[in-house]
Design a protein around this motif. Structure first.
Motif, PDB file in Angstrom:
ATOM      1  N   ALA A   1       5.349  -9.830   0.972  1.00 45.03           N
ATOM      2  CA  ALA A   1       5.269 -10.690  -0.211  1.00 45.03           C
ATOM      3  C   ALA A   1       3.844 -10.751  -0.745  1.00 45.03           C
ATOM      4  O   ALA A   1       3.630 -10.950  -1.944  1.00 45.03           O
ATOM      5  CB  ALA A   1       5.772 -12.092   0.138  1.00 45.03           C
ATOM      6  N   ARG A   2       2.850 -10.577   0.140  1.00 41.38           N
ATOM      7  CA  ARG A   2       1.451 -10.594  -0.286  1.00 41.38           C
ATOM      8  C   ARG A   2       0.962  -9.209  -0.705  1.00 41.38           C
ATOM      9  O   ARG A   2       0.105  -9.088  -1.571  1.00 41.38           O
ATOM     10  CB  ARG A   2       0.558 -11.123   0.849  1.00 41.38           C
ATOM     11  CG  ARG A   2       0.930 -12.487   1.369  1.00 41.38           C
ATOM     12  CD  ARG A   2      -0.157 -13.077   2.258  1.00 41.38           C
ATOM     13  NE  ARG A   2      -0.561 -12.191   3.336  1.00 41.38           N
ATOM     14  CZ  ARG A   2       0.002 -12.163   4.525  1.00 41.38           C
ATOM     15  NH1 ARG A   2       1.038 -12.956   4.787  1.00 41.38           N
ATOM     16  NH2 ARG A   2      -0.433 -11.354   5.477  1.00 41.38           N
ATOM     17  N   VAL A   3       1.509  -8.160  -0.082  1.00 36.11           N
ATOM     18  CA  VAL A   3       1.021  -6.806  -0.322  1.00 36.11           C
ATOM     19  C   VAL A   3       1.555  -6.214  -1.626  1.00 36.11           C
ATOM     20  O   VAL A   3       0.812  -5.602  -2.407  1.00 36.11           O
ATOM     21  CB  VAL A   3       1.387  -5.893   0.870  1.00 36.11           C
ATOM     22  CG1 VAL A   3       1.138  -4.419   0.537  1.00 36.11           C
ATOM     23  CG2 VAL A   3       0.587  -6.283   2.104  1.00 36.11           C
ATOM     24  N   LYS A   4       2.835  -6.381  -1.897  1.00 34.16           N
ATOM     25  CA  LYS A   4       3.472  -5.679  -3.016  1.00 34.16           C
ATOM     26  C   LYS A   4       2.829  -5.948  -4.378  1.00 34.16           C
ATOM     27  O   LYS A   4       2.705  -5.019  -5.191  1.00 34.16           O
ATOM     28  CB  LYS A   4       4.971  -5.997  -3.046  1.00 34.16           C
ATOM     29  CG  LYS A   4       5.747  -5.310  -1.939  1.00 34.16           C
ATOM     30  CD  LYS A   4       7.208  -5.718  -1.927  1.00 34.16           C
ATOM     31  CE  LYS A   4       7.938  -5.245  -3.156  1.00 34.16           C
ATOM     32  NZ  LYS A   4       9.396  -5.538  -3.079  1.00 34.16           N
TER      33      LYS A   4
ATOM     34  N   PRO B   1      -4.249  -9.195  -7.467  1.00 26.14           N
ATOM     35  CA  PRO B   1      -4.532  -9.732  -6.132  1.00 26.14           C
ATOM     36  C   PRO B   1      -4.989  -8.591  -5.214  1.00 26.14           C
ATOM     37  O   PRO B   1      -4.255  -7.628  -4.994  1.00 26.14           O
ATOM     38  CB  PRO B   1      -3.182 -10.309  -5.684  1.00 26.14           C
ATOM     39  CG  PRO B   1      -2.163  -9.609  -6.524  1.00 26.14           C
ATOM     40  CD  PRO B   1      -2.823  -9.304  -7.831  1.00 26.14           C
TER      41      PRO B   1
ATOM     42  N   SER C   1      -0.119  -6.080  -5.099  1.00 29.02           N
ATOM     43  CA  SER C   1      -1.384  -5.342  -5.177  1.00 29.02           C
ATOM     44  C   SER C   1      -1.191  -3.840  -5.303  1.00 29.02           C
ATOM     45  O   SER C   1      -2.155  -3.114  -5.545  1.00 29.02           O
ATOM     46  CB  SER C   1      -2.230  -5.635  -3.928  1.00 29.02           C
ATOM     47  OG  SER C   1      -2.426  -7.016  -3.746  1.00 29.02           O
TER      48      SER C   1
ATOM     49  N   SER D   1       6.979 -11.367   5.649  1.00 27.56           N
ATOM     50  CA  SER D   1       6.027 -12.308   5.076  1.00 27.56           C
ATOM     51  C   SER D   1       4.818 -11.579   4.489  1.00 27.56           C
ATOM     52  O   SER D   1       4.323 -11.929   3.411  1.00 27.56           O
ATOM     53  CB  SER D   1       5.568 -13.307   6.147  1.00 27.56           C
ATOM     54  OG  SER D   1       4.571 -14.163   5.655  1.00 27.56           O
ATOM     55  N   THR D   2       4.353 -10.551   5.195  1.00 20.36           N
ATOM     56  CA  THR D   2       3.202  -9.782   4.724  1.00 20.36           C
ATOM     57  C   THR D   2       3.525  -9.039   3.439  1.00 20.36           C
ATOM     58  O   THR D   2       2.690  -8.947   2.525  1.00 20.36           O
ATOM     59  CB  THR D   2       2.752  -8.787   5.808  1.00 20.36           C
ATOM     60  OG1 THR D   2       2.390  -9.507   6.989  1.00 20.36           O
ATOM     61  CG2 THR D   2       1.564  -7.953   5.346  1.00 20.36           C
TER      62      THR D   2
ATOM     63  N   SER E   1      -1.048  -8.976   9.597  1.00 23.23           N
ATOM     64  CA  SER E   1      -2.122  -9.575   8.796  1.00 23.23           C
ATOM     65  C   SER E   1      -2.180  -9.058   7.362  1.00 23.23           C
ATOM     66  O   SER E   1      -2.718  -9.719   6.483  1.00 23.23           O
ATOM     67  CB  SER E   1      -3.472  -9.329   9.465  1.00 23.23           C
ATOM     68  OG  SER E   1      -3.806  -7.943   9.414  1.00 23.23           O
ATOM     69  N   GLY E   2      -1.668  -7.848   7.126  1.00 21.60           N
ATOM     70  CA  GLY E   2      -1.789  -7.236   5.811  1.00 21.60           C
ATOM     71  C   GLY E   2      -3.127  -6.576   5.563  1.00 21.60           C
ATOM     72  O   GLY E   2      -3.353  -6.043   4.475  1.00 21.60           O
TER      73      GLY E   2
ATOM     74  N   LEU F   1      -6.180  -6.522  -1.880  1.00 24.56           N
ATOM     75  CA  LEU F   1      -5.890  -6.469  -0.452  1.00 24.56           C
ATOM     76  C   LEU F   1      -7.196  -6.533   0.339  1.00 24.56           C
ATOM     77  O   LEU F   1      -8.224  -6.003  -0.091  1.00 24.56           O
ATOM     78  CB  LEU F   1      -5.138  -5.190  -0.100  1.00 24.56           C
ATOM     79  CG  LEU F   1      -3.743  -5.041  -0.701  1.00 24.56           C
ATOM     80  CD1 LEU F   1      -3.096  -3.748  -0.224  1.00 24.56           C
ATOM     81  CD2 LEU F   1      -2.868  -6.237  -0.349  1.00 24.56           C
ATOM     82  N   ARG F   2      -7.145  -7.166   1.486  1.00 29.44           N
ATOM     83  CA  ARG F   2      -8.323  -7.282   2.341  1.00 29.44           C
ATOM     84  C   ARG F   2      -8.454  -6.029   3.193  1.00 29.44           C
ATOM     85  O   ARG F   2      -7.479  -5.544   3.774  1.00 29.44           O
ATOM     86  CB  ARG F   2      -8.195  -8.520   3.229  1.00 29.44           C
ATOM     87  CG  ARG F   2      -9.441  -8.822   4.055  1.00 29.44           C
ATOM     88  CD  ARG F   2      -9.298 -10.174   4.718  1.00 29.44           C
ATOM     89  NE  ARG F   2      -8.109 -10.229   5.579  1.00 29.44           N
ATOM     90  CZ  ARG F   2      -7.683 -11.322   6.181  1.00 29.44           C
ATOM     91  NH1 ARG F   2      -8.328 -12.462   6.001  1.00 29.44           N
ATOM     92  NH2 ARG F   2      -6.613 -11.285   6.943  1.00 29.44           N
TER      93      ARG F   2
END
Length: 265
Positions: free
Chosen positions: A39-42, A132, A44, A36-37, A222-223, A134-135
């Protein structure tokens, strides 16, 4: 009345048997969290290099970077940047955004900040929509044994512009440089870091490659970014004397990147 030793032993075995399924169930949960993480990281994570339309190949890969801040900034290692850009031949510093067609989109960037002491650099996109970002995690919360993941382009020139993810743990939090037993093993960079730059880095049990330089090291759940992978700068002091360098990987703690970003404001 205390139970007999064999009774206590049976109880311990029963407790272990009951706990085992729960422990085994954690592995699929951890894998699901990373999936799941990712999908948000790649989206960026980008490839950093130089581009010149008239040469072949037009794009020369140098390392990995990732979007931070307002999405117009890209963090990477300072050693990823070329020593010079041949503007007379229309060469430029760029990032490549991996695409579904395996070619990717090329976007020009410029260097806005570097910190050679920690081998970090910030690039800024020249126009276009932001990426996007990353935090970044708060500094100081990383502990030995903590699970981590990193995504980048381990051998980008060979494997292509497809982000690759590795996972492992923080195996040690160790000094950037260590004293050598023999003075012949000392070099100016090692002496300088021992004297003036005594900071600590994350040693990882996951294998990274030179193209991973600049990759984000993040929490699989959390990413949040906790460090920046480094495959050249750290090894030049910690493994200089090794004829065959180890497969150990290192990362610069994220607090140094936070300071570099804050110093621009």
């Amino acid at each position: 009345m205390n139970p007999r030793p064999e009774t206590r032993a049976r109880r311990r075995l029963l407790a272990c048997a009951l706990a085992l399924p729960a422990a085994l169930a954690l592995a699929p949960i951890a894998r699901a969290e990373l999936a799941s993480t990712l999908a948000r990281v790649k989206p960026s994570v980008v490839a950093v290099g130089t581009y010149q339309r008239t040469r072949s190949p037009a794009f020369l890969f140098r390392g990995t970077g990732f979007a931070v801040g307002d999405g117009m900034l890209v963090a990477t290692n300072a050693h990823v940047l070329p020593d010079e850009i041949d503007g007379a031949k229309m060469e430029g510093l760029v990032i490549v955004l991996p695409g579904d067609d395996l070619t990717g989109a090329v976007r020009p960037v410029r260097v806005v900040a570097t910190e050679r002491a920690q081998d970090l650099a910030l690039l800024r996109l020249e126009g276009g929509p932001p990426l996007p970002a990353l935090r970044l995690a708060g500094g100081g919360g990383v502990v030995e044994g903590q699970e981590v993941a990193f995504t980048g382009f381990p051998i980008g020139a060979v494997l292509g512009m497809t982000p690759v993810t590795h996972r492992g743990i923080v195996s040690a939090i160790t000094p950037i440089a260590i004293p050598q037993a023999n003075s012949r093993d000392l070099n100016p960079a090692l002496i300088r870091r021992l004297a003036t730059d005594p900071f600590r880095v994350y040693q990882l049990d996951a294998t990274a490659y030179p193209g991973n330089s600049g990759s984000p090291l993040y929490d699989p759940a959390s990413g949040e970014v906790i460090g920046v992978l480094n495959m050249v700068f750290v090894k030049s002091t910690k493994e200089k004397v090794l004829a065959d360098p180890s497969g150990i990987s290192y990362a610069i703690p994220v607090e140094y990147l936070q300071r570099l970003i804050a110093g621009r404001n």
